[in-house]
Design a protein around this motif. Structure first.
Motif, PDB file in Angstrom:
ATOM      1  N   UNK A  69      -4.198 147.972  19.100  1.00 44.42           N
ATOM      2  CA  UNK A  69      -4.476 147.859  20.538  1.00 44.42           C
ATOM      3  C   UNK A  69      -5.341 149.013  21.041  1.00 44.42           C
ATOM      4  N   UNK A 107      -8.062 150.149  19.507  1.00 42.19           N
ATOM      5  CA  UNK A 107      -9.453 150.033  19.021  1.00 42.19           C
ATOM      6  C   UNK A 107     -10.063 148.749  19.574  1.00 42.19           C
ATOM      7  N   UNK A 108     -11.279 148.851  20.113  1.00 47.32           N
ATOM      8  CA  UNK A 108     -11.940 147.668  20.678  1.00 47.32           C
ATOM      9  C   UNK A 108     -12.003 146.509  19.680  1.00 47.32           C
ATOM     10  N   UNK A 130      -8.423 145.101  19.313  1.00 46.20           N
ATOM     11  CA  UNK A 130      -7.654 144.941  20.558  1.00 46.20           C
ATOM     12  C   UNK A 130      -7.346 143.473  20.829  1.00 46.20           C
ATOM     13  N   UNK A 142      -8.862 141.170  29.852  1.00 44.79           N
ATOM     14  CA  UNK A 142      -9.513 142.423  29.487  1.00 44.79           C
ATOM     15  C   UNK A 142      -9.920 142.414  28.017  1.00 44.79           C
ATOM     16  N   UNK A 143     -10.903 143.230  27.691  1.00 44.20           N
ATOM     17  CA  UNK A 143     -11.459 143.235  26.333  1.00 44.20           C
ATOM     18  C   UNK A 143     -11.498 144.633  25.723  1.00 44.20           C
ATOM     19  N   UNK A 144     -11.284 145.648  26.539  1.00 45.18           N
ATOM     20  CA  UNK A 144     -11.404 147.008  26.012  1.00 45.18           C
ATOM     21  C   UNK A 144     -10.049 147.540  25.550  1.00 45.18           C
ATOM     22  N   UNK A 145     -10.100 148.348  24.520  1.00 45.28           N
ATOM     23  CA  UNK A 145      -8.887 148.902  23.911  1.00 45.28           C
ATOM     24  C   UNK A 145      -8.060 149.675  24.928  1.00 45.28           C
ATOM     25  N   UNK A 146      -6.764 149.764  24.663  1.00 47.42           N
ATOM     26  CA  UNK A 146      -5.918 150.642  25.462  1.00 47.42           C
ATOM     27  C   UNK A 146      -6.446 152.063  25.347  1.00 47.42           C
ATOM     28  N   UNK A 195      -5.398 147.394  31.187  1.00 48.59           N
ATOM     29  CA  UNK A 195      -5.659 146.672  29.941  1.00 48.59           C
ATOM     30  C   UNK A 195      -4.411 146.166  29.240  1.00 48.59           C
TER      31      UNK A 195
END
Lengths: 408, 408
Positions: A63, A65-66, A69, B44-48, B252
């Motif tokens: 979670x 890392x893009x 994720x 959402x698409x970006x990592x935590x 996220x």
């Protein structure tokens, strides 16, 4: 002013475990030096096993890392977990359940309450007595009962457990219920049901058109090879039963939160116009609309339960609790008490002299030990208490030393 | 055969996002080489962010050691998280909300549906149109509506949004509803409500005895300092409003699952006998009986959102999505489309020529880009689409390149 759901006003008292927590807190405040030992609420005490922690951590890392994720997952749960469940918990025991009949959730307590939403308002509900309070309270809150009279809700059918039937009530020909809650290994009594006993229930449901809501949250404690772990081990159960399972007690997930519900595609109901409707469709719609799935790292952790290492580790944990149960069971038996449970279950159920809240208070005040008064589980539980094996060994041993004088 | 909840049969079609997923899957199967860009579902698409991942991991580590292991937590959420929320999201904005009025949950979608359980069956419900489908579908499923006629459910009041009112419907003196769903920043239109507009709704609720269910899941996207983040910034709102918040879009957490609902202790309802009952008591009872709290490591992760590093990191993420929104917004405006949202919201809402499912299909088939057809959000959404800013920058830029020719 807005009108409330007045069914809530029928509830007689606060939820059992909330009341226990209140009394324990009051005792602790008055006796700050006492190290209270809790054998009350059935809550696990041992750390998550290593291979489950590793999988949980790996999920968290993904979670972060893009590239790996994950946002919204399937409301029904990830395929990797549903497939592991279907294969290990069902197909390996010759129960014909497929992955898409499994709905992963954050708790069996939620599911056993929420499932009532998919049925008509006027269904007749039968519950065991003694009973896990959630079955009763959610029936009341959803308007399926009248008010309480003499310790029982009007409109509910109580399936009475007793020392005579070993706390395994059996169907009678005159029983008419649309929903029948069953729980084996039983909470609170620790009783287990044989294949023949479950088959009688499945047969009854076939004959009357009832749906069995089978709570198998404690199945992993079964060590007797002749006792079924799932109701789907009984032929024909796919057409009459929904099953609830949880990782809470089997893998120490009470604080991690993961469970699942099985709704076979063959189960059917009928709408107001007389059309038959698969219950699977209704539950799928309910979950898709009102639930957003379980945390991805938690599902990874749950899937690790089914690895070879995971299976070994959770079995060792359960063995540990079962050894605690054996210690509690023999302490009570040695003091002359008759006991149910504690062999294929983490719960030991016993009859005590007098009122069960009085016994609870004595154990708390004289031994600093918390049990659960049987009366909190219904009328048939008065004069009984439940003792839980969920604690560390030295605490259980210390608790037994302390309660021996109180047992008389 | 058991009778089902026939209200489910009134639902007209599968849940909007399920239908979208189906069409996208069919297109992908027919066009395996196309890299579909999803600007549809608001995911959402970006990592935590790093400090949240660290706290999440630390929580998992604690679960792996007997000394720090946690079993059942409070159903309402841990004090450390409830206190951080009360202080940072409310008290810092002069909204008088205390930690014990906050109920931590696994999703705002669950809460907005489940909250209806505490009210009487015969309440009248008002929803915005366009509307987040969950408000409508859960009203239908719980029996608070009639059947659908001409695209609207009988018995529901629709608060119509339009380009003329900037998609901020205002109360009219003749509006009679017991429950009023409001959502700002709005999903799907991206509209925000001013202090004066919200004050008019609070005033209306005071005068009519209505309860406002205020969905503020997107409040972190507000950059205009004059726009309230919480309805409790409006004097008197504590007596008439319940607020829903989520970490999904703000930090996220769509795949991690954490949200909360605020039920002020001053809110009241009335039972069938005319007794006033605090709504807090009812929701607390509902959650204690039918919910078991949120995973402990997830709550640790959520609490990290309120640290200095966490605040900086989530703000940077939201800024990133807001820059995406600005790109989408200007692409549409440059092509002559009129646009709502996209400044204090991740959603861009625009009117298209013709039917909105046709436009959805054109965008999918001709550009490989997924949007959300406005008609899926209600009658007032027909002829509109929602485009979401939740994606990676290069995907958004590529999507805009691809859709320009389709925009005409």
């Amino acid at each position: 002013m807005i009108k409330i759901n007045s069914n809530y006003r029928k509830l007689q008292s606060s939820y059992l475990f909330v009341e226990i927590a209140k009394r324990v807190a009051a005792f602790q405040e008055a006796n700050p030096a006492t190290d209270i030992i809790k054998l009350g609420i059935g809550d696990v005490t041992r750390a998550l096993p290593p291979s489950i922690v590793s999988a949980f951590e790996a999920g968290v890392q993904e979670m972060g890392q893009d590239e790996s994720f994950r946002g919204y997952g399937p409301e029904q749960g990830y395929a990797f977990l549903r497939e592991a469940i279907a294969e290990n918990d069902y197909q390996s025991r010759s129960a014909q359940i497929s992955a898409d009949e499994i709905f992963v959730s954050d708790g069996a307590k939620c599911d056993t309450g929420n499932i009532l939403e998919i049925f008509d308002h006027d269904i007749r509900i039968a519950v065991p007595d003694p009973v896990y309070p959630v079955y009763v309270d959610t029936s009341v809150m959803s308007g399926r009962t009248g008010t309480m009279q003499d310790g029982r809700y009007q409109g509910l059918t109580y399936l009475e457990g007793s020392p005579e039937n070993g706390y395994v009530p059996m169907p009678t020909p005159d029983l008419r219920a649309d929903i029948i809650f069953l729980c084996f290994p039983n909470n609170p009594t620790g009783a287990v049901a044989t294949r023949e006993q479950l088959a009688a229930w499945v047969d009854h449901a076939h004959k009357t058109g009832a749906i069995i809501l089978f709570d198998a949250a404690y199945e992993a404690f079964i060590r007797n090879p002749d006792i079924p772990h799932s109701i789907y081990e009984i032929p024909g159960a796919r057409d009459v039963a929904i099953e609830f399972r949880s990782f809470s007690k089997t893998a120490g997930f009470t604080g991690t939160r993961c469970a699942f519900t099985v709704v076979p595609s063959s189960l059917q109901g009928v709408d107001a116009e007389g059309n038959t409707v698969p219950l699977w469709e209704l539950w799928n719609r309910r979950q898709s609309t009102k639930f957003n799935g379980v945390s991805y790292p938690v599902q990874k952790a749950a899937a690790a339960v089914y690895t070879e290492a995971g299976q070994r580790e959770v079995r060792a944990q359960i063995d540990y609790y079962l050894e605690n149960a054996a210690i509690i069971r023999s302490t009570l038996q040695d003091a002359g008490y008759s006991v149910t449970g504690g062999t294929d279950s983490p719960y030991i159920w016993t009859t005590v002299a007098g009122d069960s809240w009085d016994f609870f208070d004595r154990l708390l005040n004289e031994a600093g030990v918390v049990c659960t008064p049987g009366t909190g589980f219904g009328k048939a539980g008065s004069g009984c208490v439940r003792i839980s094996a969920f604690n560390h060994r030295e605490k259980v041993e210390e608790a037994m030393r302390r309660i021996r004088p109180v047992l008389g």
